[in-house]
Design a protein around this motif. Structure first.
Motif, mmCIF file in Angstrom:
data_model
loop_
_atom_site.group_PDB
_atom_site.id
_atom_site.type_symbol
_atom_site.label_atom_id
_atom_site.label_comp_id
_atom_site.label_asym_id
_atom_site.label_seq_id
_atom_site.Cartn_x
_atom_site.Cartn_y
_atom_site.Cartn_z
ATOM 1 N N GLY A 90 0.819 -1.205 0.000
ATOM 2 C CA GLY A 90 0.000 0.000 0.000
ATOM 3 C C GLY A 90 0.852 1.254 0.000
ATOM 4 N N GLN A 91 1.918 1.258 0.783
ATOM 5 C CA GLN A 91 2.817 2.409 0.819
ATOM 6 C C GLN A 91 3.459 2.626 -0.545
ATOM 7 O OE1 GLN A 91 3.052 4.363 3.367
ATOM 8 N NE2 GLN A 91 4.756 5.692 2.768
ATOM 9 N N HIS A 92 3.729 1.546 -1.261
ATOM 10 C CA HIS A 92 4.364 1.652 -2.581
ATOM 11 C C HIS A 92 3.399 2.195 -3.638
ATOM 12 C CE1 HIS A 92 6.560 0.633 -6.215
ATOM 13 N NE2 HIS A 92 5.565 -0.159 -6.596
ATOM 14 N N LEU A 93 2.156 1.747 -3.628
ATOM 15 C CA LEU A 93 1.235 2.054 -4.720
ATOM 16 C C LEU A 93 0.360 3.279 -4.480
ATOM 17 C CD1 LEU A 93 0.011 -1.528 -5.756
ATOM 18 C CD2 LEU A 93 1.689 -0.080 -6.901
ATOM 19 N N ALA A 102 8.053 10.314 -2.629
ATOM 20 C CA ALA A 102 7.251 9.954 -1.458
ATOM 21 C C ALA A 102 5.800 10.321 -1.687
ATOM 22 C CB ALA A 102 7.782 10.669 -0.221
ATOM 23 N N PRO A 103 4.878 9.580 -1.081
ATOM 24 C CA PRO A 103 3.459 9.929 -1.201
ATOM 25 C C PRO A 103 3.222 11.342 -0.698
ATOM 26 C CG PRO A 103 3.731 7.782 -0.181
ATOM 27 C CD PRO A 103 5.083 8.397 -0.250
ATOM 28 N N THR A 104 2.294 12.029 -1.330
ATOM 29 C CA THR A 104 1.938 13.381 -0.898
ATOM 30 C C THR A 104 1.339 13.319 0.513
ATOM 31 O OG1 THR A 104 1.448 13.939 -3.178
ATOM 32 C CG2 THR A 104 0.579 15.415 -1.478
ATOM 33 N N GLY A 157 0.796 3.238 4.283
ATOM 34 C CA GLY A 157 1.214 1.982 4.903
ATOM 35 C C GLY A 157 0.854 1.915 6.373
ATOM 36 N N THR A 158 0.999 3.045 7.070
ATOM 37 C CA THR A 158 0.665 3.077 8.493
ATOM 38 C C THR A 158 -0.829 2.893 8.694
ATOM 39 O OG1 THR A 158 2.524 4.554 8.929
ATOM 40 C CG2 THR A 158 0.777 4.478 10.583
ATOM 41 N N ALA A 159 -1.632 3.566 7.885
ATOM 42 C CA ALA A 159 -3.086 3.440 8.018
ATOM 43 C C ALA A 159 -3.540 2.015 7.762
ATOM 44 C CB ALA A 159 -3.772 4.403 7.046
#
Length: 844
Positions: free
Chosen positions: A142-145, A214-216, A380-382
């Protein structure tokens, strides 16, 4: 990253295969640890709880670290490689536990809490490390996509759907394909290979991609400093975590209850249990897809969540009614279907009951990701935290439903209570809405909940009873739903509606299962019964001057019913000071207890029922042999009316591969419902005639002719099957390749004939030709006349078989031969197919 890009699709494929391997592991772990711990509800609960705890801890831990990794796909790949590596420890740890288990067992004794703690410690050592790493795979992907906060609900639910669909596929392969094709060890190595392949592919893909932006927002610290604004109408985070927890609790509780529900009408083999699991996982995947569509529409998350909860409650509340209607009042499903048609029928009919409710249940958890969409979200944390909360709830839900609700409230009230729980959660969720909306929704949900409070669950038939049959007592417990019933003056015990554990209608046959092996031993002092049922078989041992009788019965509900309703036909078994009864898996009892026994009796077990095939394996018989005292006797009773000839020969070969001496005895003379015993010895031995004569005479009425009592016993002897050369080459039944557990369900569905009637009579004749009584080393201490008693038994069986098939004239020839060889008067009843007289009961 575009959803249509090859890299995005490749990542989804990796997650699908990861889910496939994870469910293969889970199915194999449950089975392997069931062999070690015993096939009890507590042992299964420990295994599932530890596995889920690892998933929850891994989801929380790796999700918390997700924002720190610049290449989360690389971490995903390393986690998958780690799963394969830690799973390899399974082989080492399980072998070590096999060696140490007797010491653990001696330490724990009958202390259930200490026993459970020891089992949990091993399960933790074997399962927790790979499960902990598995728990991190979904958050890392999830963190990646997920590159934008508003993509959390849509993309996160898609990832969950693909991973769960992979799990459903893995469950199908682990049940229907892999065990017989590769064996359990081969299937386990395949899962490890898939994880390794996924891990290496992910690492190579990550190295090719390099560092992604990095994700926004790019800086997590800056995000935390900025004011957080809600996406949509807003959702309190604390409520989201509680909903995730309670969703897991209710969903797994429902799965436990549904499994018990379908156990009342299914074959209950490894296949039918798998069907329920596969359907449940597939429904969760479809539900996640539904959540994905709902998230994409940008609807109010509070209203959608409350709606999903309310609809889940309503749909779940209908399942007792739909189940009752589809099964025509708990009738056995697919009575006359062949195996393939039966499995398809189970998929269709089970799907008609559970698919819609399970889809709605499955949509809730992934949709909660939509409720977490905020500017400061770390994908990823969520995902990791939500997985952790949901999985912890799942652990508690499974335990509460299995060990609390079923026993306290029963099946149907428990399902309706779960439905009410969903409706109440819908009302609670509306707490963030304006008052008027809240009141309107609350009134609507309350109106839906009201019928549940007034429904009389007793309207659902709990048993499919025969004419004139009445229930004496019904017990719903963690292990099974069991009942003592009475029909035409005879009592029996039913388990999960259709499985009958014997009764007072065939007491001679049931008592013979104990008497025959006990009569064959010169001086039996310690007797072990693997399985108890009504207790009538074990009760026959009370008449012998034994010092101790140990009984292991898997189902405590059966022990309760036997003690309350069968103590008299069991000859006061439950009041005898020599008797020790344990509610434990019999194989587990023997493996853990170092005591040796003079006689070990293995009861009749339904061969196609999940778990019972483990009692016919090489490994089990090696345990039995190690627990036999010198000169000891082991009797493996077999229901030939539930076995094909091929399966009978497989079991006989398996016993003969462990024991050097194996002979065959009847338990009755029934042409259509015969039972036989593979009587095995740890050393080559001959029947001790003088001791047997003394034993049979002690059982007979005063003044009975000693030769008559010996004749009565020897009529049940069939032949020396171990030395006959009739056991052709073929597979053995082993823990790794359980051909009985996976083959018997197919036989039961009509793909082969039962080993009864004329086919069995011909087999007896062929055995007598291959090893005549005059050349049988087991009978070397008998004289010619006494060996004739064996021939008389064969003639009598030919007589009853021919008579049952309408060949009266041919049958008469064998009856005359039987009477000529019989040392006492006997007039058979042509209207009965009952056994020949036992002799030692004459005049009692």
């Amino acid at each position: 990253m575009s959803r249509q890009s090859p890299l995005f699709l490749a990542a989804l494929a990796l997650l699908f295969v990861s889910g496939f391997a994870a469910l293969v592991y889970q199915v194999l772990w449950l089975r392997e640890l069931g062999l070690l711990f015993g096939a009890t509800a507590q042992a299964a609960a420990v295994t599932i709880a530890v596995f889920f705890a690892g998933i929850a801890a891994g989801g929380w831990f790796w999700g918390r670290l997700a924002a720190r990794f610049e290449r989360p796909l690389l971490v995903f790949g390393l986690l998958e490689i780690g799963v394969a590596a830690t799973a390899l420890l399974h082989f080492v740890l399980v072998d070590a536990y096999h060696a140490l288990y007797p010491a653990f067992y001696a330490l724990a004794g009958d202390n259930l809490a200490l026993n459970t703690l020891l089992k949990a410690a091993l399960a933790f050592t074997v399962l927790f490390p790979p499960a902990f790493l598995m728990g991190g795979t979904l958050p890392m992907m999830g963190q990646h996509l997920i590159r934008q906060p508003e993509d959390l609900g849509r993309t996160g639910s898609l990832l969950y759907a693909l991973n769960t669909l992979g799990g459903a596929s893995g469950a199908f392969a682990a049940a229907f394909i892999l065990p017989l094709a590769l064996g359990f060890a081969g299937a386990y190595l395949l899962a490890m290979g898939l994880d390794l392949l996924v891990g290496v592919a992910a690492v190579l893909l990550a190295l090719r991609l390099g560092r992604l932006p990095a994700p926004t927002p790019a800086d997590a610290g800056a995000s935390r400093a900025a004011p957080a604004r809600s996406v949509g109408t807003g959702f309190r985070r604390g409520l989201v975590w509680w909903l995730a927890f309670l969703s897991g609790f209710l969903t797994l509780a429902v799965e436990v209850l549904w499994t018990r529900m379908f156990a009342q009408v299914l074959q209950n083999s490894v296949y039918t249990y798998a069907v329920v699991l596969i359907l449940f996982l597939a429904a969760l995947a479809i539900g996640a897809s539904l959540a994905n569509r709902l998230a994409a529409r940008r609807l109010d998350p509070v209203a959608v969540t409350a709606g999903l909860l309310a609809l889940s409650g309503v749909a779940l509340a209908t399942t007792p009614f739909s189940f009752h209607a589809i099964t025509d009042g708990l009738a056995y499903l697919g009575q006359d279907d062949g195996f393939v048609r039966y499995i398809v029928s189970v998929f269709v009919q089970a799907g008609a009951v559970m698919l819609l409710p399970a889809i709605l249940l499955g949509a809730l958890f992934p949709f909660l990701l939509r409720a977490l969409e905020r500017d400061d979200v770390i994908p990823g944390t969520a995902i990791g935290r939500l997985v952790a909360a949901n999985t912890v709830g799942a652990i508690l839900g499974a335990l509460v439903a299995g060990f609390g609700m079923l026993a306290l409230f029963g099946l149907w009230p428990s399902i309706l209570m779960m439905a009410g729980g969903y409706l109440l959660l819908a009302v609670v969720t509306l707490g963030v809405h304006p008052l008027r909306h809240r009141l309107a929704w609350s009134a609507a949900c309350a109106s839906l909940l009201l019928p549940l409070l007034v429904v009389d669950s007793n309207q659902f038939n709990r048993l499919q009873l025969a004419p004139n049959e009445r229930v004496l007592e019904l017990v719903e417990g963690a292990h099974a739903t069991a009942a003592a019933t009475e029909r035409d003056g005879h009592r029996l015990i039913r388990v999960n509606n259709f499985y009958r554990l014997g009764g007072t209608g065939a007491m001679d046959s049931e008592r013979n299962q104990a008497r025959i092996p006990l009569l064959l031993h010169p001086d039996p002092q310690s007797v072990f019964f693997l399985g108890m049922g009504t207790g009538i078989t074990a009760g026959a041992a009370v008449d012998f001057p034994v010092a101790e009788i140990t009984i292991c019965e898997l189902l405590p509900e059966v022990i309760h019913l036997a003690e309350r309703h069968f103590n008299e036909p069991a000859k006061g078994l439950f009041d005898d000071e020599r008797v020790r009864i344990r509610a434990e898996d019999g194989r587990n009892c023997l493996a853990g207890d170092r005591r040796q026994h003079d006689v070990i009796v293995s009861d009749l077990f339904t061969p196609w029922k999940a778990g019972t095939g483990n009692l016919y394996t090489v490994e089990h018989y090696e345990i039995v042999k190690s627990r036999l005292a010198e000169g000891g006797v082991f009797a493996q009773w077999l229901p030939l009316y539930q076995l094909s000839r091929q399966e009978f020969e497989t079991i006989a070969r398996t016993v003969a591969s462990v024991f050097p001496q194996v002979v065959l005895w009847r338990g009755d003379m029934y042409p259509r419902g015969p039972i036989v015993a593979l009587v095995a010895y740890g050393d080559e031995t001959a029947l001790p005639v003088e001791a047997v004569e003394a034993n049979t005479l002690a059982m007979a009425a005063p003044g009975t002719d000693p030769e008559a009592t010996l004749a009565a016993l020897m009529r049940f002897y069939i032949g020396n099957i171990g030395d006959s050369g009739m056991l052709s080459n073929g597979p053995l039944n082993t823990d790794n390749r359980p051909v009985i557990e996976y083959g018997a369900p197919r036989t039961q569905r009509g793909e082969d004939d039962w080993f009864v009637g004329m086919d069995l009579a011909r087999f007896y004749e062929a055995l007598a030709d291959a090893m005549p009584p005059g050349r049988d080393p087991y009978l070397e201490q008998l004289n010619d006349r006494q060996r004739g008693f064996v021939t008389a038994g064969l003639s009598y069986y030919r007589y009853v078989v021919l008579l049952s098939e309408g060949h009266e004239q041919a049958a008469q020839v064998f009856l005359e031969d039987f009477l000529e060889r019989t040392p006492f008067d006997f007039a058979p009843d042509p209207a009965s197919d009952d056994s020949a007289p036992t002799g030692w009961e004459a005049g009692r």
